[in-house]
Scaffold this active site. Structure first.
Site, short mmCIF file in Angstrom:
data_model
loop_
_atom_site.label_atom_id
_atom_site.label_comp_id
_atom_site.label_asym_id
_atom_site.label_seq_id
_atom_site.Cartn_x
_atom_site.Cartn_y
_atom_site.Cartn_z
N ASP A 1 -11.69 1.93 3.80
CA ASP A 1 -11.93 0.49 3.67
C ASP A 1 -13.43 0.24 3.46
O ASP A 1 -13.82 -0.86 3.05
CB ASP A 1 -11.48 -0.24 4.95
CG ASP A 1 -10.12 -0.91 4.78
OD1 ASP A 1 -9.73 -1.15 3.62
OD2 ASP A 1 -9.47 -1.20 5.79
N GLN B 1 -5.27 -1.82 9.58
CA GLN B 1 -5.06 -3.13 8.94
C GLN B 1 -5.63 -4.25 9.81
O GLN B 1 -5.31 -4.35 10.99
CB GLN B 1 -3.56 -3.34 8.68
CG GLN B 1 -3.22 -4.61 7.96
CD GLN B 1 -3.74 -4.64 6.51
OE1 GLN B 1 -3.65 -3.67 5.78
NE2 GLN B 1 -4.30 -5.77 6.12
N LYS C 1 0.84 -1.21 0.00
CA LYS C 1 0.00 0.00 0.00
C LYS C 1 0.88 1.26 0.00
O LYS C 1 0.61 2.21 -0.73
CB LYS C 1 -0.94 -0.01 1.22
CG LYS C 1 -2.09 -0.99 1.05
CD LYS C 1 -2.86 -1.24 2.34
CE LYS C 1 -3.81 -2.42 2.12
NZ LYS C 1 -4.49 -2.87 3.32
#
Ligand code: NAD
Length: 291
Positions: A119, A96, A52
């Site tokens: 997300d 995460q 990322k």
């Protein structure tokens, strides 16, 4: 049979984002800034996070990696989340997953500012997705939608069978394929671990999207001639044929299923590379919706 090249499409999307970043700069705007919070030292998570950060560099985003030890308490993580919510220099961020077992993931997800939740996991964003309102779509389903769109795969009126009902892939995928939009407008069947006679469903499918995590589960006798097959599964298995000693397998027995398909995604190189591209598209959206 046409192979769907997720590596190429994701690279095209990153190039498009890079152009938009340059346009923002030319207009004197600040570049998008994505932060990632990584708790602990899970090997797979470290690999995803590094990818990322690298993708942010490629498109010209600013990125911040917040690393916290495995021993971080839920309260400490909530404080970090509140800090990121309040930090106006950070446009968007992700925490995460998975988190260490002593931290309640849902509590953390619900504490992220919905406007910064790229997300798309916050209940407010999930609700907006279900209502077909503009929002951040969860990265993997959004990536699959992009693949269907960019390959001009017709979905309207088709029967789509989604296998797996996780909150991050299967469930949102089933919602997106049923929405009144393009891609979408499918008649959707959502199959899961309690489904009886799975094969009876898959044999009726024009489109199969499988997100199970069971290598080579979908075999040729479960697939109708001409079907579109999207394989989300990624499982690391030991292999004597590779230097690393392992290989990645999808949920589809590719060699026997591919000849029956009109389109199919390979593993690796299909859905996998799209996830990061989707995350960066969402980050750009976070910035553009403020401007
Ligand atoms: P998960 O483990 O949370 O859920 C698996 C789902 O499969 C469950 O809903 C369960 O009901 C269903 N299931 C289990 N056995 C079944 C059976 N016999 N028949 C029908 N359904 C059954 O899965 P997840 O987090 O959605 O991940 C699925 C796979 O996708 C994994 O291999 C994961 O690594 C991969 N994945 C890939 C990406 C990507 O970027 N390509 C992103 C997320 C997940």
């Amino acid at each position: 049979m046409q192979l769907i090249d997720g590596k190429k499409i994701s690279s095209d999307i990153l190039d498009e984002i890079m152009i938009q970043v340059k346009e923002l700069q030319a207009r004197g705007k600040k570049v998008p800034h994505l932060a990632t919070v990584l708790v602990g030292d899970d090997g797979a998570s470290q690999t995803y996070v590094a990818a990322k950060v690298k993708a942010c560099e490629r498109v010209g985003f600013e990125s911040t990696l917040v690393r916290l030890p495995e021993s971080t308490s839920e309260q400490e993580l909530l404080e970090k989340v509140n800090e990121l919510n309040a930090n106006s220099a950070i446009d968007a961020y992700i925490v995460q997953m998975p988190l260490p077992k002593h931290i309640n993931e849902q509590k953390i997800i619900e504490s992220i500012f919905p406007q910064k939740d790229v997300d798309g996991f916050h209940p407010q964003n999930v609700g907006k997705m279900a209502l077909n309102l503009p929002t951040y779509l969860p990265a993997t389903p959004y990536g699959i939608i992009q693949l269907l769109k960019r390959y001009n795969i017709s979905t309207e009126g088709k029967h789509c069978v989604v296998i797996g009902r996780s909150n991050i892939v299967g469930s949102p995928m089933s919602i997106l394929m049923a929405r009144n939009s393009n891609p979408g407008n499918c008649t959707v069947t959502l199959c899961h671990s309690k489904t009886v006679n799975l094969k009876e469903h898959t044999l009726l499918a024009d489109i199969i999207i499988i997100a199970l995590g069971r290598p080579e589960f979908l075999t040729a006798n479960m697939v109708k001639q001409g079907a579109v097959v999207i394989d989300v599964g990624i499982t690391r298995v030991a292999s004597a044929q590779t230097k690393s000693g392992f290989k990645l397998l999808g949920d589809v027995k590719f060699d026997e299923v591919a000849p029956k398909c009109s389109y199919i995604t390979p593993v690796p190189g299909g859905v996998g590379p799209m996830t990061i591209a989707s995350l960066l598209m969402n980050t750009l959206l976070a910035v553009n919706s403020k401007n």
